[in-house]
Design an enzyme around this catalytic site. Structure first.
Site, PDB file in Angstrom:
ATOM      1  NE  ARG A  32      -3.906  -2.302   0.892  1.00  0.00           N
ATOM      2  CZ  ARG A  32      -3.907  -3.483   0.253  1.00  0.00           C
ATOM      3  NH1 ARG A  32      -3.118  -3.671  -0.805  1.00  0.00           N
ATOM      4  NH2 ARG A  32      -4.691  -4.467   0.648  1.00  0.00           N
ATOM      5  CD  GLU A 177     -11.715 -11.680   5.816  1.00  0.00           C
ATOM      6  OE1 GLU A 177     -11.074 -11.411   6.836  1.00  0.00           O
ATOM      7  OE2 GLU A 177     -11.572 -11.070   4.744  1.00  0.00           O
ATOM      8  CE  LYS A 222     -13.257  -8.406   6.525  1.00  0.00           C
ATOM      9  NZ  LYS A 222     -12.353  -7.455   7.183  1.00  0.00           N
ATOM     10  CB  SER A 263     -14.037  -3.530   0.283  1.00  0.00           C
ATOM     11  OG  SER A 263     -12.682  -3.362   0.599  1.00  0.00           O
ATOM     12  NE  ARG A 294      -8.148  -4.606  -0.781  1.00  0.00           N
ATOM     13  CZ  ARG A 294      -8.217  -5.739  -1.484  1.00  0.00           C
ATOM     14  NH1 ARG A 294      -7.644  -5.797  -2.675  1.00  0.00           N
ATOM     15  NH2 ARG A 294      -8.846  -6.792  -1.010  1.00  0.00           N
TER      16      ARG A 294
HETATM   17  P1  13P Z   1     -10.566  -5.395   2.128  1.00  0.00           P
HETATM   18  O1  13P Z   1     -11.843  -4.685   2.543  1.00  0.00           O
HETATM   19  O2  13P Z   1      -9.504  -4.496   1.563  1.00  0.00           O
HETATM   20  O3  13P Z   1     -10.849  -6.629   1.306  1.00  0.00           O
HETATM   21  O4  13P Z   1      -9.906  -5.915   3.478  1.00  0.00           O
HETATM   22  C1  13P Z   1     -10.695  -6.432   4.460  1.00  0.00           C
HETATM   23  C2  13P Z   1      -9.971  -7.503   5.164  1.00  0.00           C
HETATM   24  O5  13P Z   1      -9.815  -7.460   6.363  1.00  0.00           O
HETATM   25  C3  13P Z   1      -9.505  -8.634   4.353  1.00  0.00           C
HETATM   26  O6  13P Z   1      -9.067  -9.663   5.171  1.00  0.00           O
END
Ligand code: 13P
Length: 341
Positions: A32, A177, A222, A263, A294
């Protein structure tokens, strides 16, 4: 603040608030920073994150929790306050990424397994002592005509379930997630293929959570949205919202207090528009909000550019994005609000 898992989970998704994912590993944050020509050192990483956590309006009103990386959880702000205390002073909850990353899965070309279970019980106890009240583990699911394989999917779901059970034992809410990659290779899948895989992934993950005795009232899911691949994007906002809600309704028990999306490479405005369309258009048993990395940070990162004098502009960019997503979490975002900035 209550220490019950159920209460922490509800607070993470309450009142049009959502989660700031600021848990980039040292490798990812370097990428980044490379994009804005900033060298990634421990102090610069601290300065960047401190800037976000000191955006008081955003933090107090729109951010329920912040996911941190191990280094950040142990860092102090420039004035010596711990970053955890800074987050707490704004009424937000500190969380911690506890997985050790997705590594190539032996025996499976092009698929990964997320590592980090060994010693996790001890690490969670330490993180709890340092102030973390929720955690994150990301299982990565490749998608193509032939992927994922059942073997790779099941192994990742089992790891997520073992992680979640360990978190709950430690008094920490697990963010579960499973991410189907939108921006992976080849990235040319249709939204219908993403629906099919998302449905399969969620079924598998909830079966494993059940078998692992995880209390659904004390987790946050998530997921990815149901969306076509980065190299094939054409689905409308309404289609993404409809298919995402359908996949969630078919698979996520109502006992789960909240769903906070990643995201995943969507543009920031897209990620906001999709979330708002779901909340505006559908009745659902869970709170639906954001856990964006992001999509919450991109504009702020660019406005900052590593320069002290840009801090107010970067904080304003972050606050705007957070406010837009807060509106989306209530189904109230509009393009007019977007442009009012
Ligand atoms: P992004 O929203 O950039 O995908 O990141 C979220 C995240 O924690 C990914 O593990």
């Amino acid at each position: 603040m209550s220490e019950r898992l159920e209460d922490i989970a509800i607070a993470m998704v309450a009142n049009g608030k959502g989660i700031l994912a600021a848990d980039e590993s040292s490798g990812t944050i370097k990428k980044r920073f490379d994009s804005i020509n900033v060298t990634s050192t421990e102090d610069v990483r601290r300065d960047y994150r401190e800037m976000l956590f000191r955006a008081d309006d955003a933090m107090k009103n729109y951010i329920s929790g912040v996911i941190l990386y191990d280094e950040t959880l142990r860092q102090n702000a420039r004035d010596g306050t711990t970053l955890v205390d800074l987050i707490k002073s704004n009424g937000s909850i500190a969380g911690i990424k506890v997985d050790a990353g997705a590594k190539p899965l032996a025996g499976f070309a092009d698929e990964t397994i997320t590592e980090g279970l060994d010693g996790l019980r001890e690490r969670l106890n330490e993180y709890h002592n340092l102030g973390a009240r929720f955690a994150k583990w990301r299982g990565v699911v490749a998608i193509s005509d032939v992927l994922p394989t059942w073997g790779a999917l099941r192994q990742n779901a089992q790891a997520l379930a073992r992680y979640a059970a360990l978190c709950q034992e430690a008094g920490i809410v697990p963010i579960v997630e499973p991410e189907i990659l939108m921006d992976g290779v080849p990235g040319d899948h249709s939204i219908e293929r993403c629906y099919e895989v998302t449905d399969w992934v969620l079924k598998t993950v909830f079966n494993e959570l059940y078998d692992a005795n995880v209390k659904l009232e004390g987790i946050i899911l998530k997921p990815n949205m149901v969306i076509d691949g980065k190299n094939a994007r054409k689905a409308s906002v309404e289609q993404v919202a409809e298919l995402t809600v359908r996949a969630l309704k078919s698979n996520v028990p109502a006992a789960v207090p909240g769903i906070a999306f990643l995201s995943g490479g969507q543009s920031d405005v897209e990620a906001t528009a999709h979330l708002s369309a779901m909340n505006a258009g559908y009745d659902m048993p869970w709170n639906l909000t954001y856990s964006y990395g992001r999509a919450l940070q991109a504009a702020a990162l660019k406005a900052w550019g590593g320069k002290e004098e840009n801090v107010p502009a970067a904080q304003a960019a972050f606050t705007h994005r957070a406010r837009m997503n807060s509106l989306a979490a209530k189904g109230e975002w509009t393009e007019a609000q977007e442009k009012s900035a």
